[in-house]
Design an enzyme around this catalytic site. Structure first.
Site, PDB file in Angstrom:
ATOM      1  N   GLY A 127       8.493  62.154  58.286  1.00 27.54           N
ATOM      2  CA  GLY A 127       7.086  61.965  57.928  1.00 27.54           C
ATOM      3  C   GLY A 127       6.093  62.760  58.756  1.00 27.54           C
ATOM      4  O   GLY A 127       4.941  62.345  58.902  1.00 27.54           O
ATOM      5  N   ASN A 135       4.768  65.549  57.883  1.00 22.41           N
ATOM      6  CA  ASN A 135       3.740  66.003  56.945  1.00 22.41           C
ATOM      7  C   ASN A 135       2.793  64.858  56.582  1.00 22.41           C
ATOM      8  O   ASN A 135       1.590  65.066  56.442  1.00 22.41           O
ATOM      9  CB  ASN A 135       4.371  66.613  55.689  1.00 22.41           C
ATOM     10  CG  ASN A 135       4.804  68.044  55.926  1.00 22.41           C
ATOM     11  OD1 ASN A 135       3.979  68.947  55.988  1.00 22.41           O
ATOM     12  ND2 ASN A 135       6.102  68.257  56.109  1.00 22.41           N
ATOM     13  N   LEU A 170      12.428  64.107  40.648  1.00 16.74           N
ATOM     14  CA  LEU A 170      11.547  63.198  39.906  1.00 16.74           C
ATOM     15  C   LEU A 170      11.965  63.087  38.446  1.00 16.74           C
ATOM     16  O   LEU A 170      12.328  64.084  37.818  1.00 16.74           O
ATOM     17  CB  LEU A 170      10.094  63.687  39.956  1.00 16.74           C
ATOM     18  CG  LEU A 170       9.425  63.779  41.320  1.00 16.74           C
ATOM     19  CD1 LEU A 170       7.934  64.052  41.141  1.00 16.74           C
ATOM     20  CD2 LEU A 170       9.633  62.530  42.152  1.00 16.74           C
ATOM     21  N   ASN A 209       3.731  69.233  45.915  1.00 13.61           N
ATOM     22  CA  ASN A 209       4.893  69.217  46.808  1.00 13.61           C
ATOM     23  C   ASN A 209       4.703  70.279  47.891  1.00 13.61           C
ATOM     24  O   ASN A 209       4.075  71.309  47.651  1.00 13.61           O
ATOM     25  CB  ASN A 209       6.146  69.546  45.977  1.00 13.61           C
ATOM     26  CG  ASN A 209       7.417  69.565  46.825  1.00 13.61           C
ATOM     27  OD1 ASN A 209       7.672  68.654  47.619  1.00 13.61           O
ATOM     28  ND2 ASN A 209       8.230  70.611  46.667  1.00 13.61           N
ATOM     29  N   HIS A 265       6.910  72.823  50.184  1.00  8.64           N
ATOM     30  CA  HIS A 265       8.260  73.383  50.284  1.00  8.64           C
ATOM     31  C   HIS A 265       8.292  74.366  51.467  1.00  8.64           C
ATOM     32  O   HIS A 265       7.390  75.200  51.591  1.00  8.64           O
ATOM     33  CB  HIS A 265       8.648  74.098  48.984  1.00  8.64           C
ATOM     34  CG  HIS A 265      10.040  74.637  49.033  1.00  8.64           C
ATOM     35  ND1 HIS A 265      11.149  73.832  48.850  1.00  8.64           N
ATOM     36  CD2 HIS A 265      10.500  75.886  49.303  1.00  8.64           C
ATOM     37  CE1 HIS A 265      12.240  74.574  48.995  1.00  8.64           C
ATOM     38  NE2 HIS A 265      11.875  75.818  49.264  1.00  8.64           N
ATOM     39  N   ASP A 267      10.866  73.150  42.031  1.00  9.27           N
ATOM     40  CA  ASP A 267      10.059  74.131  42.789  1.00  9.27           C
ATOM     41  C   ASP A 267       9.490  75.238  41.888  1.00  9.27           C
ATOM     42  O   ASP A 267       9.287  76.370  42.338  1.00  9.27           O
ATOM     43  CB  ASP A 267      10.879  74.774  43.931  1.00  9.27           C
ATOM     44  CG  ASP A 267      11.356  73.768  44.953  1.00  9.27           C
ATOM     45  OD1 ASP A 267      10.673  72.749  45.156  1.00  9.27           O
ATOM     46  OD2 ASP A 267      12.427  73.991  45.560  1.00  9.27           O
ATOM     47  N   ALA A 280       2.675  76.390  59.382  1.00  6.55           N
ATOM     48  CA  ALA A 280       2.360  76.480  57.957  1.00  6.55           C
ATOM     49  C   ALA A 280       2.222  75.115  57.267  1.00  6.55           C
ATOM     50  O   ALA A 280       1.151  74.766  56.776  1.00  6.55           O
ATOM     51  CB  ALA A 280       3.411  77.322  57.242  1.00  6.55           C
ATOM     52  N   GLU A 281       3.289  74.314  57.267  1.00 10.34           N
ATOM     53  CA  GLU A 281       3.258  73.085  56.460  1.00 10.34           C
ATOM     54  C   GLU A 281       2.111  72.149  56.834  1.00 10.34           C
ATOM     55  O   GLU A 281       1.367  71.678  55.967  1.00 10.34           O
ATOM     56  CB  GLU A 281       4.583  72.327  56.611  1.00 10.34           C
ATOM     57  CG  GLU A 281       5.762  73.072  56.040  1.00 10.34           C
ATOM     58  CD  GLU A 281       7.042  72.262  56.124  1.00 10.34           C
ATOM     59  OE1 GLU A 281       7.029  71.069  55.818  1.00 10.34           O
ATOM     60  OE2 GLU A 281       8.082  72.842  56.503  1.00 10.34           O
TER      61      GLU A 281
HETATM   62  C1  GRF Z   1       9.517  69.420  55.350  1.00  9.31           C
HETATM   63  O1  GRF Z   1      10.102  70.593  55.866  1.00  9.31           O
HETATM   64  C2  GRF Z   1       9.090  69.648  53.928  1.00  9.31           C
HETATM   65  O2  GRF Z   1       8.636  70.939  53.680  1.00  9.31           O
HETATM   66  C3  GRF Z   1      10.369  69.413  53.188  1.00  9.31           C
HETATM   67  O3  GRF Z   1      10.987  68.330  53.876  1.00  9.31           O
HETATM   68  C4  GRF Z   1      10.543  68.309  55.230  1.00  9.31           C
HETATM   69  C5  GRF Z   1       9.972  66.959  55.498  1.00  9.31           C
HETATM   70  O4  GRF Z   1       9.638  66.754  56.818  1.00  9.31           O
HETATM   71  N1  GRF Z   1      10.125  69.223  51.796  1.00  9.31           N
HETATM   72  P1  GRF Z   1       8.765  65.507  57.255  1.00  9.31           P
HETATM   73  O5  GRF Z   1       9.443  64.253  56.744  1.00  9.31           O
HETATM   74  O6  GRF Z   1       7.389  65.657  56.682  1.00  9.31           O
HETATM   75  O7  GRF Z   1       8.751  65.529  58.758  1.00  9.31           O
END
Ligand code: GRF
Length: 210
Positions: A12, A14, A94, A108, A110, A151, A180-181
């Site tokens: 978690g 993100n 999904l 999403n 990725h 994706d 990035a994320e």
């Molecule tokens: C992230 O790398 C995301 O891009 C991918 O799964 C991972 C999840 O990480 N889809 P977290 O649970 O948010 O730490």
């Protein structure tokens, strides 16, 4: 006020990036109304609890078949009253009924620059292993709308990250998350919450006022 449901399966980080961005005003006009996990032991559930966000689990093992699990997942999202569903490391394909019902309202994150290293089987560390194996010098992350494919939906935002000599999948994964994320997911949500993103008739994402 955009009501967000965040779907998770793991650590978690993100989710945490979204929680922090909301607290710091980097995402405005939005609120996380529910966190939904398909894993009972996902650390993301603790993050939700600490932030005072209602959380629930919907696990495949609690359901006799996929149809029943899918139905429970859709019901959980419906019950949350979500305007936007954010897949933040949600490791479940999904159901078509969900992508149809929430078309244009599911995003999403990725961990690669789509269309590289994406699609069936490309999740978690595997994405970074394959990028290193192929020897690419630049990778990154992508936020995209979710359609019926894997994706394949319209791309909202991407950010590149350099690969360095001697990177391991773990080191690269951490850099992609940090650089990035955790940056573009909150940014994309803020854009959606404030009406700066739209999808045109050809399915292309267009940005307004930016
Ligand atoms: C992230 O790398 C995301 O891009 C991918 O799964 C991972 C999840 O990480 N889809 P977290 O649970 O948010 O730490």
């Amino acid at each position: 006020m955009l009501k967000i449901a965040v779907l998770v399966s793991g650590g978690g980080t993100n989710l945490q990036a979204i929680i922090d961005a909301l607290a710091e005003g980097r995402i405005t006009n939005a609120k996380i109304v529910r966190v939904i996990s398909n894993k009972k032991d996902a650390y993301a559930l603790e993050r939700a609890q600490k932030a005072g966000i209602p959380a629930q689990t919907v696990c495949r093992s609690d359901h006799p078949d996929k149809e029943s699990f899918d139905g429970a997942l859709i019901k959980a999202i419906d019950d949350a009253g979500a305007d936007l569903v954010v897949l933040a490391g949600f490791l479940v394909v999904l159901p078509g009924e969900l992508t149809e019902k929430y078309a244009g309202r599911i995003i999403n994150i990725h961990p690669s620059l789509i269309p590289s290293f994406c699609g069936k089987g490309y999740y978690g560390l595997k994405v970074h292993e394959e990028a290193l194996k192929r020897g690419v010098k630049v990778t990154g992350a992508t936020v995209h709308f979710v359609d019926a494919g894997c994706d394949t939906g319209p791309i909202i935002m991407q950010k590149a990250v350099c690969i360095e000599d001697n990177d391991t999948p773990e080191v690269l994964q951490k850099r992609v998350m940090e650089q990035a994320e955790w940056v573009i997911l909150p940014e994309a949500i803020d854009d959606i919450a404030n009406g700066r993103i739209a999808v045109d008739s050809s399915g292309r994402v267009v940005r307004k006022g930016k």
